[in-house]
Scaffold this motif. Structure first.
Motif, PDB file in Angstrom:
ATOM      1  N   GLY A  14      -5.719   6.015   5.257  1.00  0.00           N
ATOM      2  CA  GLY A  14      -4.605   5.705   5.538  1.00  0.00           C
ATOM      3  C   GLY A  14      -4.466   5.117   7.050  1.00  0.00           C
ATOM      4  O   GLY A  14      -5.502   4.985   7.668  1.00  0.00           O
ATOM      5  N   HIS A  43      -6.194   3.395  12.295  1.00  0.00           N
ATOM      6  CA  HIS A  43      -6.592   4.141  10.871  1.00  0.00           C
ATOM      7  C   HIS A  43      -7.058   5.335  10.793  1.00  0.00           C
ATOM      8  O   HIS A  43      -7.813   5.937  12.022  1.00  0.00           O
ATOM      9  CB  HIS A  43      -7.475   3.165  10.136  1.00  0.00           C
ATOM     10  CG  HIS A  43      -7.022   1.814   9.772  1.00  0.00           C
ATOM     11  ND1 HIS A  43      -7.131   1.461   8.355  1.00  0.00           N
ATOM     12  CD2 HIS A  43      -6.272   0.920  10.309  1.00  0.00           C
ATOM     13  CE1 HIS A  43      -6.324   0.281   8.276  1.00  0.00           C
ATOM     14  NE2 HIS A  43      -5.905  -0.162   9.402  1.00  0.00           N
ATOM     15  N   LYS A  47      -0.864   7.238  -3.665  1.00  0.00           N
ATOM     16  CA  LYS A  47      -0.433   6.450  -2.828  1.00  0.00           C
ATOM     17  C   LYS A  47       1.078   7.012  -2.034  1.00  0.00           C
ATOM     18  O   LYS A  47       1.868   7.619  -2.733  1.00  0.00           O
ATOM     19  CB  LYS A  47      -0.147   4.929  -3.032  1.00  0.00           C
ATOM     20  CG  LYS A  47      -1.182   4.505  -3.739  1.00  0.00           C
ATOM     21  CD  LYS A  47      -0.675   2.995  -4.337  1.00  0.00           C
ATOM     22  CE  LYS A  47      -2.045   2.034  -5.112  1.00  0.00           C
ATOM     23  NZ  LYS A  47      -2.370   3.070  -6.311  1.00  0.00           N
ATOM     24  N   ALA A  52      -0.931   5.046   2.937  1.00  0.00           N
ATOM     25  CA  ALA A  52      -2.204   5.614   2.540  1.00  0.00           C
ATOM     26  C   ALA A  52      -2.540   5.628   1.159  1.00  0.00           C
ATOM     27  O   ALA A  52      -1.480   5.378   0.394  1.00  0.00           O
ATOM     28  CB  ALA A  52      -2.181   7.222   2.978  1.00  0.00           C
TER      29      ALA A  52
END
Length: 444
Positions: A268, A248, A105, A98
């Motif tokens: 993500g 997703h 991140k 993600a």
């Protein structure tokens, strides 16, 4: 009599033609770095043959079974933690990647193996604080039982990942320490509680949804020898032995980072893979990008080299639109031999991919990277890169993975701390190559 002679002559000519055709199709095409095949003289013929075969196989396995494969019962069955079979190569993996426009991140991966062995890694990139990772890295192995029983959840080493709603909601928890990346290593206490939610039950199944054109391209570049024809006969068996799908969504939640409360909100995806045919030691290389754009779209692009599985260069990927539609890539000019073939991933990459309707120019810039090792004896080395990107002028953030074969082995100072039962098993595993044992049932 003359008629029979003519028939016999025609039969002989047909047989000779078939023999010549098979010989020609089995010719080895030119190779780059003795690994990656170029398009041979009969590439176009082989491509269309492979495409027709693939479409027929997919219809038989998937299209005519859509109602069953799309049922709530089936989706609930594949989405839960899988019961590991008696097969020594049985595995069950769940991963999350993600990122957000601020550059934050997260990557979490957990792989369950037999006898309670868990392979896990966590990376957290915060622009103002840097990169932090789970304390065992670059080694990923944790032991959740005494070796005599099986684990039934994605849990251990401070991690706990579990399903809250089938094909919709998963929870990611971690409580422990994370270590900083760099020359001076700092360990900070961290408690993480995140919720991954998908907007729908739609997902991208690599067996079902990967572009037939991309697979046919890879097959058409190879020599069609006995190995190829044997593989074609066992496709249905191979498909049944490995499942890999991605979904997703949005990742939200809280992190207590060294006493400081932080909120995370990212785009993500969740990856779930399971089966018995996932031997990383047979992979020559792979490169994998997961990119999350500021406009809400996302993209996965990859290239896998596994010559032992007859695929020296298989391109994969898809685009996920902001509304959640998955569009498989139909073309890509990302070639493994052009990016990091000598074992050092590049810091910048530029390449083009296509779907049926659009073309995408992808520009990658690496912000930070780290290394981890996978496999019983560290058979593979993975560079995890944390990147910024631009796709057709739209900014984004994401992740990249570069996997290479590694022959240095798992260091003694790490393996000597393993439980005795596990050390005994690793000795058995290594002896397989010497043909000393015939009855070993635990392979990584």
């Amino acid at each position: 009599m003359v008629f029979l002679l003519v028939l016999g002559l025609i039969f002989v000519i047909v047989v000779i033609f078939m023999i010549i055709t098979l010989k020609v199709l089995g010719l080895k095409p030119p190779l780059i770095f003795d690994k990656y095949p170029l398009k041979g003289i009969f590439y176009r013929v082989k491509f269309w043959i492979a495409l027709l075969i693939l479409r027929r196989l997919r219809y038989r396995i998937y299209r005519r079974n859509e109602l069953l494969l799309g049922s709530e019962h089936h989706l609930a069955k594949i989405d839960q933690p899988q019961e590991l079979s008696n097969d020594p190569k049985s595995y069950d993996v769940v991963s999350f990647m993600a990122a957000n426009k601020e550059g934050e991140k997260l990557m979490v991966t957990m792989e369950r193996r037999r006898r309670g062995v868990l392979k896990a890694a966590l990376y957290l990139w915060l622009p103002e604080k840097g990169l932090f990772s789970s304390p065992n890295l670059p080694d990923m192995i944790y032991f959740t039982t005494d070796g005599g029983e099986e684990s039934r959840e994605f849990q251990g080493g401070g991690f706990y990942v579990y399903q809250e709603e089938s094909m919709k909601v998963w929870r990611i928890k971690y409580k422990g320490v994370l270590k900083s990346n760099g020359e001076v290593v700092k360990k900070v206490p961290v408690e993480l509680n995140l919720r991954f939610k998908s907007s729908s039950a739609e997902y991208f199944d690599y067996n079902r949804d990967l572009s037939s054109s991309l697979i046919a391209d890879s097959i058409a570049r190879e020599a069609w020898n006995e190995k190829f024809y044997s593989l074609m006969q066992s496709v249905k068996y191979i498909v049944e032995k490995r499942t890999h799908y991605e979904q997703h969504g949005e990742l939200t939640g809280k992190i207590n980072f060294n006493g400081e409360a932080l909120s995370l909100k990212m785009f993500g995806f969740r990856d779930h893979s399971f089966g018995t045919e996932r031997c990383l030691s047979s992979i020559n290389r792979y490169v994998y990008f997961a990119l999350f754009m500021d406009d809400g779209s996302s993209m996965v692009v990859g290239n896998l080299s596994q010559p032992s599985f007859f695929l020296s260069s298989l391109k994969v990927g898809y685009v996920c639109t902001p509304s959640g539609n998955y569009l498989p890539l139909t073309g890509s000019n990302f070639e493994l031999y052009s990016y990091g073939e000598k074992g050092i991933p590049p810091q910048h990459q530029n390449f083009v991919v296509r779907t049926e309707e659009n073309e995408y120019l992808i520009q990658i810039q690496v912000k930070e990277s780290a290394v981890r090792y996978v496999g019983l004896n560290w058979e593979s080395k993975v560079f995890n890169q944390f990147v910024a990107c631009t796709v057709n002028g739209v900014s984004g953030q994401g992740h990249a993975e570069f996997l290479y074969r590694f022959r240095g082995g798992r260091p003694d100072d790490i393996s000597s701390k393993d439980p005795t039962w596990y050390q005994n098993i690793t000795r058995f595993e290594r002896s397989l190559t010497l043909l000393e044992l015939e009855d070993v049932d635990f392979i990584f």
